[in-house]
Design an enzyme around this catalytic site. Sequence first.
Site, short mmCIF file in Angstrom:
data_model
loop_
_atom_site.label_atom_id
_atom_site.label_comp_id
_atom_site.label_asym_id
_atom_site.label_seq_id
_atom_site.Cartn_x
_atom_site.Cartn_y
_atom_site.Cartn_z
N HIS A 234 0.77 -1.11 0.20
CA HIS A 234 0.18 -0.07 0.10
C HIS A 234 0.86 1.29 0.12
CE1 HIS A 234 -3.82 -1.99 0.12
NE2 HIS A 234 -3.27 -2.68 1.58
ZN LIG Z 1 -4.34 -7.12 2.66
#
Ligand SMILES: [Zn+2]
Length: 536
Positions: A234
């Site tokens: 992320h």
């Molecule tokens: Zn994840």
Amino acid sequence: MMEGLLSSTMLQSSEVDTVMQDNDHAYSTNGHVTNGFIDPQNLHKVSQSLDTPRDESPTQSQPSSEMTSGAIGRKLFLPTGCCYDNRMKYHANADFSESPHHPEDPRRIEAIMQEFAEGGLIYDGSEADLAQILKNSPTKYMWRIPARQAREDEICLVHTASHYEWVRSLSELKPADLRAMTTAFDNGRKSLYVGSLTHYAALISAGGAIETCKNVVEGRVKNAIAVIRPPGHHAEHNESMGFCIFNNVPIAASVCMQDYPEICRKVLILDWDVHHGNGIQNMFYENPNVLYISLHVYQNGLFYPGQPDDEGLPDGGPDKCGAGVGIGRNINIAWHDQGMGDGEYMAAFQKIVMPIAQEFDPDLVIISAGFDAAAGDDLGGCYVTPACYSHMTHMLMSLANGKVAVCLEGGYNLRAISRSALAVAKTLMGEPPERIVIPPLNEKAARDIQHVKEYQAPYWECMRPGVIPIKDLQERNAPRLHDVMRSYQKGILSRKHNMISVPIMRKVLSTSFADQVLITPKIQSAKKILLIIHDA
Ligand SMILES: [Zn+2]
């Protein structure tokens, strides 16, 4: 000579049994293997030399790599690598409030290593037996790949210098400041906690990914798994988010492409974490040499990480295919909802992942292996079994000459991630995947898959129904499709209405216009004539 080799082998290899134990002392800062490991490529040569009389083959002890010698050893003798380092547990929640528990728990990596040990994948016997094990079965256990701190220049291949500096500066903050920061970051898309050793642990996590991939590219190990945290997928080029500090896999991929431009030109990153790897996608969105395929729950853009703050950035939708020269190199297999399992993942692999991956033909495969789509993970809400992870790994091992590096991402149920990681590691080591009964494919998921195929069809031959080489067919005197159709129509019309074909008298036109003029019987005596001009 032989004594030197043996004793150094024994000395060096003796670390194998402590491989996965506390290894705080086993590292140097220069990034090289100085903790006493010989090159696994030479393992079988060592084994041979144990049998060789003392003065016969002194040169066999000289290390050689796939790159320098040009002679590729039999991969059969190469072990699977495993990267782990206790220091990655130092990144912990600085929030000491009443319920400080966070799913991205330092125990995640420990639980996986424990499972490996209990599964017999790690040597824990006596040193005395080690020479014999190396001789008889060099691939019986995983081979330790030491982690190290990633360097700033490596991190900055994908991150901005200011982001690196922000993470570094965390180590200078007071606990109260870190707690306040964590409280502020805990909610929403940022979803992050930070501590005074976050920077240190994140450097080792990224360095572990780098060393794991480099060892695979160089052919020092057959393939490898990096049990690392904090996770990475992320993290954006300019910020940490979603439990992720630095984006480990893109860093490692970029280092490999930079350091081995001849043998590592194209990289496939396959991300089976249940969340979309927004950071990986965005870092390579316009790069034609990195194919990013992500399987994730999308929920029409509502599932984490959801919509980017910057509206100009792509989300995890199936229509996001890359841009510029990287168009077609981004594939989002976006599930409409949670609840997906083996049937959906196997179908996605068979219908999309493997055909496209084979057409792309990568030099290296990196798996961003979050295990939060595993059955039992509350965040993911999906039902992928360890056996299914084995099968997906096994399929990917058919690519890139078997050069597969697995890097841990998310996954929060300690039991589920351990069992899944064990299944993956065993498959990497050569154990055949457990046989599974694939459940029927969810109807809506089948539509999800179809959408991806449609979006990707312009960029991949295998996503199209196929191209007909008309010229070849003509040369072979094959009938044209509309001729076949006309003859079929004529058959129906003559059966139903007794229509008959009027022959064309001009020879050059006779073939292609045959069966094009049809009349009903008794046309000479008909009072009314209906003329239909129709092109099939
Ligand atoms: Zn994840």
